[in-house]
Design a protein around this motif. Sequence first.
Motif, PDB file in Angstrom:
ATOM      1  N   ASN A   1       0.826  -1.212   0.000  1.00 62.07           N
ATOM      2  CA  ASN A   1       0.000   0.000   0.000  1.00 62.07           C
ATOM      3  C   ASN A   1       0.858   1.258   0.000  1.00 62.07           C
ATOM      4  OD1 ASN A   1      -2.475  -1.355   0.083  1.00 62.07           O
ATOM      5  ND2 ASN A   1      -2.265  -1.663   2.300  1.00 62.07           N
ATOM      6  N   PHE A   2       2.175   1.059  -0.131  1.00 63.96           N
ATOM      7  CA  PHE A   2       3.085   2.197   0.003  1.00 63.96           C
ATOM      8  C   PHE A   2       3.499   2.723  -1.377  1.00 63.96           C
ATOM      9  CE2 PHE A   2       7.355   4.027   0.636  1.00 63.96           C
ATOM     10  CZ  PHE A   2       7.037   4.977   1.593  1.00 63.96           C
ATOM     11  N   PRO A   3       3.164   3.975  -1.667  1.00 65.39           N
ATOM     12  CA  PRO A   3       3.553   4.523  -2.973  1.00 65.39           C
ATOM     13  C   PRO A   3       5.037   4.910  -2.987  1.00 65.39           C
ATOM     14  CG  PRO A   3       2.308   6.141  -1.723  1.00 65.39           C
ATOM     15  CD  PRO A   3       2.403   4.926  -0.859  1.00 65.39           C
ATOM     16  N   LEU A   4       5.817   4.200  -3.772  1.00 66.26           N
ATOM     17  CA  LEU A   4       7.251   4.496  -3.869  1.00 66.26           C
ATOM     18  C   LEU A   4       7.493   5.691  -4.773  1.00 66.26           C
ATOM     19  CD1 LEU A   4       8.597   0.861  -4.223  1.00 66.26           C
ATOM     20  CD2 LEU A   4       8.889   2.346  -2.263  1.00 66.26           C
ATOM     21  N   LEU A   5       6.727   5.771  -5.837  1.00 65.15           N
ATOM     22  CA  LEU A   5       6.829   6.907  -6.765  1.00 65.15           C
ATOM     23  C   LEU A   5       5.420   7.456  -6.957  1.00 65.15           C
ATOM     24  CD1 LEU A   5       9.276   5.220  -9.315  1.00 65.15           C
ATOM     25  CD2 LEU A   5       9.848   7.030  -7.693  1.00 65.15           C
ATOM     26  N   THR A   6       5.282   8.758  -6.749  1.00 66.26           N
ATOM     27  CA  THR A   6       3.939   9.322  -6.614  1.00 66.26           C
ATOM     28  C   THR A   6       3.423  10.035  -7.861  1.00 66.26           C
ATOM     29  OG1 THR A   6       4.959  11.280  -5.658  1.00 66.26           O
ATOM     30  CG2 THR A   6       4.153   9.613  -4.118  1.00 66.26           C
ATOM     31  N   GLY A   7       4.052   9.828  -8.968  1.00 69.99           N
ATOM     32  CA  GLY A   7       3.589  10.487 -10.191  1.00 69.99           C
ATOM     33  C   GLY A   7       4.775  11.061 -10.952  1.00 69.99           C
TER      34      GLY A   7
ATOM     35  N   ASN B   1      18.735  11.683  -0.145  1.00 70.04           N
ATOM     36  CA  ASN B   1      18.524  10.282   0.238  1.00 70.04           C
ATOM     37  C   ASN B   1      17.042  10.050   0.505  1.00 70.04           C
ATOM     38  OD1 ASN B   1      21.263   9.731   0.156  1.00 70.04           O
ATOM     39  ND2 ASN B   1      21.553  10.246   2.319  1.00 70.04           N
ATOM     40  N   GLY B   2      16.522   8.949  -0.023  1.00 72.58           N
ATOM     41  CA  GLY B   2      15.116   8.626   0.201  1.00 72.58           C
ATOM     42  C   GLY B   2      14.161   9.376  -0.698  1.00 72.58           C
TER      43      GLY B   2
ATOM     44  N   GLY C   1      13.679   8.844  -3.869  1.00 70.09           N
ATOM     45  CA  GLY C   1      13.033   7.937  -4.833  1.00 70.09           C
ATOM     46  C   GLY C   1      13.880   7.630  -6.061  1.00 70.09           C
ATOM     47  N   LYS C   2      15.161   7.976  -6.024  1.00 68.39           N
ATOM     48  CA  LYS C   2      16.017   7.737  -7.202  1.00 68.39           C
ATOM     49  C   LYS C   2      16.165   6.228  -7.478  1.00 68.39           C
ATOM     50  CE  LYS C   2      19.683   9.841  -5.591  1.00 68.39           C
ATOM     51  NZ  LYS C   2      19.187  10.201  -4.238  1.00 68.39           N
ATOM     52  N   THR C   3      16.490   5.486  -6.421  1.00 69.35           N
ATOM     53  CA  THR C   3      16.664   4.037  -6.596  1.00 69.35           C
ATOM     54  C   THR C   3      15.357   3.388  -7.035  1.00 69.35           C
ATOM     55  OG1 THR C   3      18.431   3.971  -4.964  1.00 69.35           O
ATOM     56  CG2 THR C   3      17.309   1.902  -5.386  1.00 69.35           C
ATOM     57  N   SER C   4      14.254   3.818  -6.412  1.00 70.96           N
ATOM     58  CA  SER C   4      12.944   3.265  -6.799  1.00 70.96           C
ATOM     59  C   SER C   4      12.644   3.567  -8.259  1.00 70.96           C
ATOM     60  CB  SER C   4      11.842   3.862  -5.911  1.00 70.96           C
ATOM     61  OG  SER C   4      12.037   3.471  -4.580  1.00 70.96           O
ATOM     62  N   LEU C   5      13.019   4.763  -8.703  1.00 73.13           N
ATOM     63  CA  LEU C   5      12.773   5.139 -10.096  1.00 73.13           C
ATOM     64  C   LEU C   5      13.544   4.212 -11.040  1.00 73.13           C
ATOM     65  CD1 LEU C   5      11.530   6.954 -12.213  1.00 73.13           C
ATOM     66  CD2 LEU C   5      13.321   8.638 -11.786  1.00 73.13           C
ATOM     67  N   LEU C   6      14.800   3.950 -10.708  1.00 65.37           N
ATOM     68  CA  LEU C   6      15.602   3.052 -11.552  1.00 65.37           C
ATOM     69  C   LEU C   6      15.015   1.639 -11.553  1.00 65.37           C
ATOM     70  CD1 LEU C   6      19.235   4.180 -10.584  1.00 65.37           C
ATOM     71  CD2 LEU C   6      17.979   4.721 -12.665  1.00 65.37           C
ATOM     72  N   ARG C   7      14.586   1.195 -10.381  1.00 68.46           N
ATOM     73  CA  ARG C   7      13.988  -0.151 -10.295  1.00 68.46           C
ATOM     74  C   ARG C   7      12.650  -0.215 -11.018  1.00 68.46           C
ATOM     75  NH1 ARG C   7      15.823  -3.692  -6.450  1.00 68.46           N
ATOM     76  NH2 ARG C   7      13.730  -4.393  -5.945  1.00 68.46           N
ATOM     77  N   ALA C   8      11.920   0.884 -10.985  1.00 71.85           N
ATOM     78  CA  ALA C   8      10.635   0.925 -11.698  1.00 71.85           C
ATOM     79  C   ALA C   8      10.856   0.868 -13.212  1.00 71.85           C
ATOM     80  CB  ALA C   8       9.877   2.193 -11.322  1.00 71.85           C
ATOM     81  N   ILE C   9      11.883   1.568 -13.677  1.00 70.12           N
ATOM     82  CA  ILE C   9      12.160   1.600 -15.114  1.00 70.12           C
ATOM     83  C   ILE C   9      12.471   0.203 -15.640  1.00 70.12           C
ATOM     84  CG2 ILE C   9      13.822   2.418 -16.851  1.00 70.12           C
ATOM     85  CD1 ILE C   9      13.973   5.050 -15.235  1.00 70.12           C
ATOM     86  N   VAL C  10      13.165  -0.576 -14.842  1.00 71.28           N
ATOM     87  CA  VAL C  10      13.556  -1.917 -15.297  1.00 71.28           C
ATOM     88  C   VAL C  10      12.484  -2.974 -14.953  1.00 71.28           C
ATOM     89  CG1 VAL C  10      14.850  -2.730 -13.282  1.00 71.28           C
ATOM     90  CG2 VAL C  10      15.662  -3.300 -15.580  1.00 71.28           C
ATOM     91  N   GLY C  11      11.361  -2.507 -14.452  1.00 70.77           N
ATOM     92  CA  GLY C  11      10.226  -3.405 -14.254  1.00 70.77           C
ATOM     93  C   GLY C  11      10.248  -4.207 -12.974  1.00 70.77           C
ATOM     94  N   LEU C  12      11.052  -3.784 -12.002  1.00 68.23           N
ATOM     95  CA  LEU C  12      11.092  -4.518 -10.736  1.00 68.23           C
ATOM     96  C   LEU C  12       9.984  -4.102  -9.774  1.00 68.23           C
ATOM     97  CD1 LEU C  12      14.948  -4.742  -9.974  1.00 68.23           C
ATOM     98  CD2 LEU C  12      13.423  -6.572 -10.704  1.00 68.23           C
ATOM     99  N   ILE C  13       9.359  -2.938 -10.060  1.00 65.00           N
ATOM    100  CA  ILE C  13       8.253  -2.470  -9.211  1.00 65.00           C
ATOM    101  C   ILE C  13       7.014  -2.349 -10.095  1.00 65.00           C
ATOM    102  CG2 ILE C  13       7.463  -0.640  -7.659  1.00 65.00           C
ATOM    103  CD1 ILE C  13      10.386   0.182  -7.281  1.00 65.00           C
ATOM    104  N   PRO C  14       5.892  -2.903  -9.660  1.00 64.71           N
ATOM    105  CA  PRO C  14       4.687  -2.836 -10.501  1.00 64.71           C
ATOM    106  C   PRO C  14       4.116  -1.419 -10.578  1.00 64.71           C
ATOM    107  CG  PRO C  14       4.202  -3.908  -8.414  1.00 64.71           C
ATOM    108  CD  PRO C  14       5.675  -3.684  -8.429  1.00 64.71           C
ATOM    109  N   ILE C  15       3.616  -1.063 -11.745  1.00 63.14           N
ATOM    110  CA  ILE C  15       3.019   0.262 -11.927  1.00 63.14           C
ATOM    111  C   ILE C  15       1.557   0.211 -11.474  1.00 63.14           C
ATOM    112  CG2 ILE C  15       2.493  -0.259 -14.366  1.00 63.14           C
ATOM    113  CD1 ILE C  15       2.931   2.768 -14.907  1.00 63.14           C
TER     114      ILE C  15
ATOM    115  N   GLY D   1      10.455  13.442  -3.127  1.00 66.66           N
ATOM    116  CA  GLY D   1       9.162  12.917  -2.671  1.00 66.66           C
ATOM    117  C   GLY D   1       8.542  11.922  -3.642  1.00 66.66           C
ATOM    118  N   GLY D   2       9.361  11.176  -4.338  1.00 69.51           N
ATOM    119  CA  GLY D   2       8.858  10.148  -5.247  1.00 69.51           C
ATOM    120  C   GLY D   2       8.358  10.685  -6.577  1.00 69.51           C
TER     121      GLY D   2
END
Lengths: 235, 270
Positions: B16-22, B39-40, B42-56, B207-208
């Motif tokens: 339920n936690f939004p890693l990237l907010t838009g 730090n924190g 959302g840079k790492t989350s953004l990279l992981r999202a781009i490569v499909g490790l985090i569901p959209i 802030g994501g």
Amino acid sequence: MLRDAFLVCEKDLRIELKSKIIFNQVLPFGMVVMLLFGLAIGKFDSNSLVTASGSLSNGGALKSAAAGLFWIAVMLSAVIGVQRSFAIENQDQARDALRLSALDPAGIFLGKAGALLFQLVVLEVIIAFGAVFLFGMHIATVWFFCLAAFLATLSLVAVGVVYGALTSGARTKETLLPLLFFPVIAPVLLSATKACEAAIAGTPSSGMIWIEVLLAFAFCYLALGTVAFGPLLEE
Amino acid sequence: MDLIVDFQNAVFVTGNFPLLTGVTMSVGRGEIVHLKGANGSGKTSLLRAIVGLIPIASGKAVVLGHDLNMDRFSVREEAALLGHKTFLYDDLSIYENLRFVQRIFRKPKKVVGLCMSQVGIGEKLAKTKVSHLSAGQRKRTSLAALLIKEASLWLLDEPHAGVDEDGRALIDGLITDFRLRGGTVLMASHELERAVLVSDKSFTVSGGAVTDEENYKLGNKTASTLSLPGGDFYSRSANGVFSVSSPGSGVKAVFGGQTGPTGTGNTDVA
């Protein structure tokens, strides 16, 4: 899928060959479990723990419980084996590397299960010799014992890898895995013990029903793991 | 411009936690993009999202032509991630780790040796267990794995962290060389001076979400030069023109600047 399975299996076995965790830690653990159960069930006499025949005293009780004790030792060792199998993927987030590798998840499942199966089979052979030595266990029908052991081990690794993947991302994975694993494999423990008792008694026909149960269980969990491992890996 | 990453209000959620907010951002083919942020952020989350490790969860996200709403797995075959962690097996040697990667991606065996030499790993070191390596040597091994994959998009999370000066120059050299071969790079880094030198533009993540975009090619930075392994120099002039040159053969390649569009399609290779 089979190529991917072979790659993962070979990698896991190579890691075990280098780290020797299974043989340096899990095997002694299994033997200690056997010894402790033997001590708990066996009756101490004032002279020695081991009788002249080489087995623990109160051989009758131990002999009749030998198959069950053997499988409890294997089951507890299997939990550690499963945890180790997924610990190597969590060491440096190698799990993410597997996800990014585009390897077939079913292949990863079969590869990890294959490596664990090989390790547990070797472990069981040594523990079985331990049971023969400590409990005076005599296996009248060796082929039936081997068949039961193989199917039970296949079931253990199939369940173990499924639940290992499910819990490996959890913060409380060390305690969560046994909590989920033990209730699920209770039918395997029961069937394997009964089938092995039949092998020890030399009456394989009486244990055939348990072989069928083990076969069905192994098939169901192998099929489940092959289908569900992808989503589990993503969790 | 051929877009490699095209995000429009993309929201990525874990549980339920939004890693990237838009996130709204676009990256063209051949661009090197610097991701900035605390730090924190959302840079790492953004990279992981781009490569499909985090569901959209919502919004539009297309990477290398793959719509992440429909399929977030195919992109993994064409993109490579160098994370905080090295993705290596501690009990295996460098060579065994790289052989595993090479076999996964069905590359010729000789690629392992080539990539090891590219990152400065010798034969003796290659036999060393990863658990015995320093952080910098681990990073070099990860870089070799990155090279073996031959991806068209590199996602680098703090690539310069824990690496000595030679290693940093090596990383910048690999990035520059990758761009020469048509590759695209997104790089999260706190090493501003180095990142600015090799990057075309930056996105600030906070802030994501991506809150700011800065184009490094608009001439608002001072000219600078970076020494690359092999004696080459990577330079950015005050008007934002990037060039690679060597003492022997002069200018080898020129990118971007105010005078023309950037990207490998417009790269002038001498």
